[in-house]
Design a protein around this motif. Structure first.
Motif, short mmCIF file in Angstrom:
data_model
loop_
_atom_site.label_atom_id
_atom_site.label_comp_id
_atom_site.label_asym_id
_atom_site.label_seq_id
_atom_site.Cartn_x
_atom_site.Cartn_y
_atom_site.Cartn_z
N ILE A 47 0.82 -1.21 0.00
CA ILE A 47 0.00 0.00 0.00
C ILE A 47 0.85 1.26 0.00
O ILE A 47 0.48 2.28 -0.60
CB ILE A 47 -0.98 0.01 1.20
N ASP A 48 2.03 1.21 0.62
CA ASP A 48 2.88 2.40 0.66
C ASP A 48 3.47 2.74 -0.70
O ASP A 48 3.92 3.87 -0.92
CB ASP A 48 4.01 2.20 1.68
N GLN A 49 3.50 1.76 -1.61
CA GLN A 49 3.92 2.04 -2.98
C GLN A 49 2.77 2.66 -3.78
O GLN A 49 3.00 3.41 -4.73
CB GLN A 49 4.39 0.76 -3.67
N LEU A 50 1.55 2.32 -3.38
CA LEU A 50 0.38 2.82 -4.09
C LEU A 50 -0.01 4.21 -3.60
O LEU A 50 -0.42 5.07 -4.39
CB LEU A 50 -0.78 1.84 -3.91
N ILE A 51 0.14 4.42 -2.30
CA ILE A 51 -0.18 5.72 -1.71
C ILE A 51 0.74 5.94 -0.52
O ILE A 51 0.79 5.13 0.40
CB ILE A 51 -1.67 5.79 -1.30
N SER A 52 1.46 7.03 -0.53
CA SER A 52 2.49 7.25 0.49
C SER A 52 1.92 7.79 1.79
O SER A 52 2.41 7.49 2.88
CB SER A 52 3.56 8.20 -0.04
N ASN A 53 0.87 8.60 1.70
CA ASN A 53 0.31 9.23 2.89
C ASN A 53 -1.15 8.85 3.08
O ASN A 53 -1.80 8.34 2.16
CB ASN A 53 0.42 10.75 2.79
N SER A 54 -1.66 9.10 4.26
CA SER A 54 -3.08 8.88 4.52
C SER A 54 -3.91 9.87 3.71
O SER A 54 -3.45 10.95 3.34
CB SER A 54 -3.38 9.05 6.01
N ILE A 55 -5.14 9.49 3.45
CA ILE A 55 -6.10 10.37 2.77
C ILE A 55 -6.89 11.12 3.85
O ILE A 55 -7.34 10.51 4.82
CB ILE A 55 -7.05 9.54 1.90
N LYS A 56 -7.05 12.40 3.68
CA LYS A 56 -7.82 13.18 4.64
C LYS A 56 -9.18 13.52 4.04
O LYS A 56 -9.27 14.17 3.01
CB LYS A 56 -7.07 14.46 5.02
N ILE A 57 -10.23 13.05 4.71
CA ILE A 57 -11.59 13.28 4.25
C ILE A 57 -12.43 13.80 5.40
O ILE A 57 -12.55 13.12 6.44
CB ILE A 57 -12.21 11.98 3.68
N ASP A 58 -12.97 14.97 5.24
CA ASP A 58 -13.81 15.60 6.27
C ASP A 58 -13.15 15.55 7.64
O ASP A 58 -13.79 15.24 8.66
CB ASP A 58 -15.19 14.93 6.31
N GLY A 59 -11.86 15.83 7.69
CA GLY A 59 -11.13 15.91 8.93
C GLY A 59 -10.59 14.59 9.45
O GLY A 59 -9.86 14.57 10.44
N GLU A 60 -10.92 13.47 8.80
CA GLU A 60 -10.45 12.15 9.22
C GLU A 60 -9.35 11.66 8.30
O GLU A 60 -9.45 11.76 7.07
CB GLU A 60 -11.60 11.14 9.21
N LYS A 61 -8.28 11.11 8.89
CA LYS A 61 -7.21 10.51 8.11
C LYS A 61 -7.51 9.03 7.87
O LYS A 61 -7.83 8.31 8.82
CB LYS A 61 -5.87 10.67 8.82
N ILE A 62 -7.39 8.60 6.63
CA ILE A 62 -7.77 7.24 6.24
C ILE A 62 -6.64 6.63 5.44
O ILE A 62 -6.12 7.25 4.50
CB ILE A 62 -9.08 7.25 5.41
N LYS A 63 -6.26 5.41 5.76
CA LYS A 63 -5.24 4.68 4.99
C LYS A 63 -5.84 3.35 4.55
O LYS A 63 -6.15 2.48 5.38
CB LYS A 63 -4.00 4.45 5.84
N PRO A 64 -6.04 3.14 3.26
CA PRO A 64 -6.61 1.89 2.78
C PRO A 64 -5.68 0.70 3.05
O PRO A 64 -4.47 0.85 3.23
CB PRO A 64 -6.77 2.12 1.27
N THR A 65 -6.26 -0.49 3.05
CA THR A 65 -5.51 -1.74 3.12
C THR A 65 -5.49 -2.36 1.74
O THR A 65 -6.51 -2.39 1.04
CB THR A 65 -6.16 -2.72 4.11
N LEU A 66 -4.33 -2.83 1.29
CA LEU A 66 -4.19 -3.48 -0.01
C LEU A 66 -3.90 -4.96 0.20
O LEU A 66 -2.95 -5.32 0.88
CB LEU A 66 -3.05 -2.83 -0.80
N GLU A 67 -4.73 -5.79 -0.39
CA GLU A 67 -4.53 -7.24 -0.35
C GLU A 67 -4.38 -7.76 -1.78
O GLU A 67 -5.30 -7.61 -2.59
CB GLU A 67 -5.71 -7.92 0.33
#
Length: 360
Positions: free
Chosen positions: A308-328
């Motif tokens: 996931i860190d190769q796909l997205i380096s930082n968390s996504i911020k949406i409406d004040g919440e930080k979100i980091k997806p899981t990649l399987e």
């Protein structure tokens, strides 16, 4: 541009999806519209004379499918619904109204046309496409997946019980004068639309819908209109004008379609007539951005990004919440997933673009 012939145009879809990546680094929300419920009987005659139509707001003007560019001619749509039908009314400015195709389920976008795309559950799979020209000739089809995912196109599928009409503000197929435009009025039965997997009328809920208008430069052969050709004998490219921009010349990326909210309230000032796109939908937009990045990487390298860190380096911020997806990554592809901090639901995006929501 339409993609109505699966094998011929799939390669174009892939190319355009790749071109879309840079343009959409910054996600621009799709348009939204509130369709009121009505009790008035609607006569489908292409003219929208009923008071319900007159009271209902227009969508914003159509824009070029890639955004920014201003169309040559104005296009707007209204929507209504009742317990039996979903109604559409569109007005299209056009100085030369012409059409030649008269057989149902022929490739209507070879004429100037009006098009509707409907994905009831918003998963980008199992959606409907409808087209009609100024002769009231229609083409309806059902797609199991977008062309980019090699889905099946069910051309024999029909919207049973549909009612359609066209009104010409001027004359049709008459090159001796100049017209003002044409309008279409459509009633789609809910019973037919439920075939796409949503078993109820979406009262106080929303569907993903978009509209397209294909318009061609024309030339006259005698007194007959036809699509204009260049000096080499090839048809000039068509214009593609839409309600909610696709950012690429391809209507078959349903994640960009607009939101239509079906309000049970008839007053525009009521709370139920308001619609705000949810935070979970914003998470979905971000997941589809990563989906396009995965697809681009696979086309270039023949393999998937596995971390996931190769796909997205930082968390996504949406409406004040930080979100980091899981990649399987698994034998058949991959899944991206997020547990929504807003609803607690698990949001899953598969490698074929299918979007799944699971209650936790």
């Amino acid at each position: 541009m339409k993609i109505g012939i699966q094998g011929l145009l799939f390669g174009i879809s892939v190319f355009l999806m790749s071109a879309n990546l840079t343009a959409q680094d910054k996600i621009i929300p799709p348009n939204a519209y509130v369709a009121p419920k009505i009790s008035e009987t609607i006569k489908i005659d292409g003219k929208a004379k009923e008071s319900s139509w007159k009271k209902t707001k227009w969508t914003v003007d159509f824009i070029d499918i890639e955004g920014e560019k201003t169309p040559k001619y104005k296009t707007q749509v209204k929507m209504l619904w009742d317990d039996d039908y979903l109604y559409f009314y569109a007005e299209m400015e056009e100085p030369h109204v012409w059409a030649t195709l008269k057989q149902r389920d022929t490739i209507i976008f070879y004429n100037n046309d009006f098009e509707i795309f409907i994905d009831p559950d918003g998963d980008t799979h199992d959606y409907m496409e409808f087209e009609m020209n100024a002769l009231n000739t229609v083409w309806d089809l059902y797609l199991t997946k977008p062309y980019r995912e090699h889905g099946k196109v069910v051309d024999s599928w029909d919207i049973k019980g549909i009612k359609t009409a066209v009104a010409i503000n001027g004359t049709i197929n008459d090159a001796s004068d100049e017209d003002k435009g044409w309008s279409v009025e459509i009633a789609m039965p809910w019973n037919a639309l439920k075939e796409a997997g949503n078993n109820k009328v979406p009262a106080d809920d929303y569907w993903r819908i978009n509209f397209s208008r294909v318009n061609w430069d024309y030339e006259l052969v005698g007194d007959t209109y036809q699509r204009k050709k260049d000096e080499s004998g090839n048809f000039l490219p068509e214009y593609n004008w839409v309600w909610s921009p696709q950012w690429v010349i391809n209507m078959h990326e349903p994640e960009w379609w607009g939101y239509v909210y079906f309000s049970t309230e008839r007053k525009a000032t009521s709370k139920k007539s308001e619609f705000v796109i949810s935070a979970d939908e914003k998470i979905k937009w971000e997941l589809y951005s990563l989906y396009r990045k995965q697809k681009s990487y696979h086309r270039e390298h023949g393999s998937w990004i596995k971390e996931i860190d190769q796909l997205i380096s930082n968390s996504i911020k949406i409406d004040g919440e930080k979100i980091k997806p899981t990649l399987e990554v698994h034998n058949f592809g991959w899944n991206l997933s997020v547990v929504s901090p807003f609803t607690g639901k698990q949001l899953i995006l598969k490698e074929d673009g299918d979007f799944i929501i699971k209650e936790q």
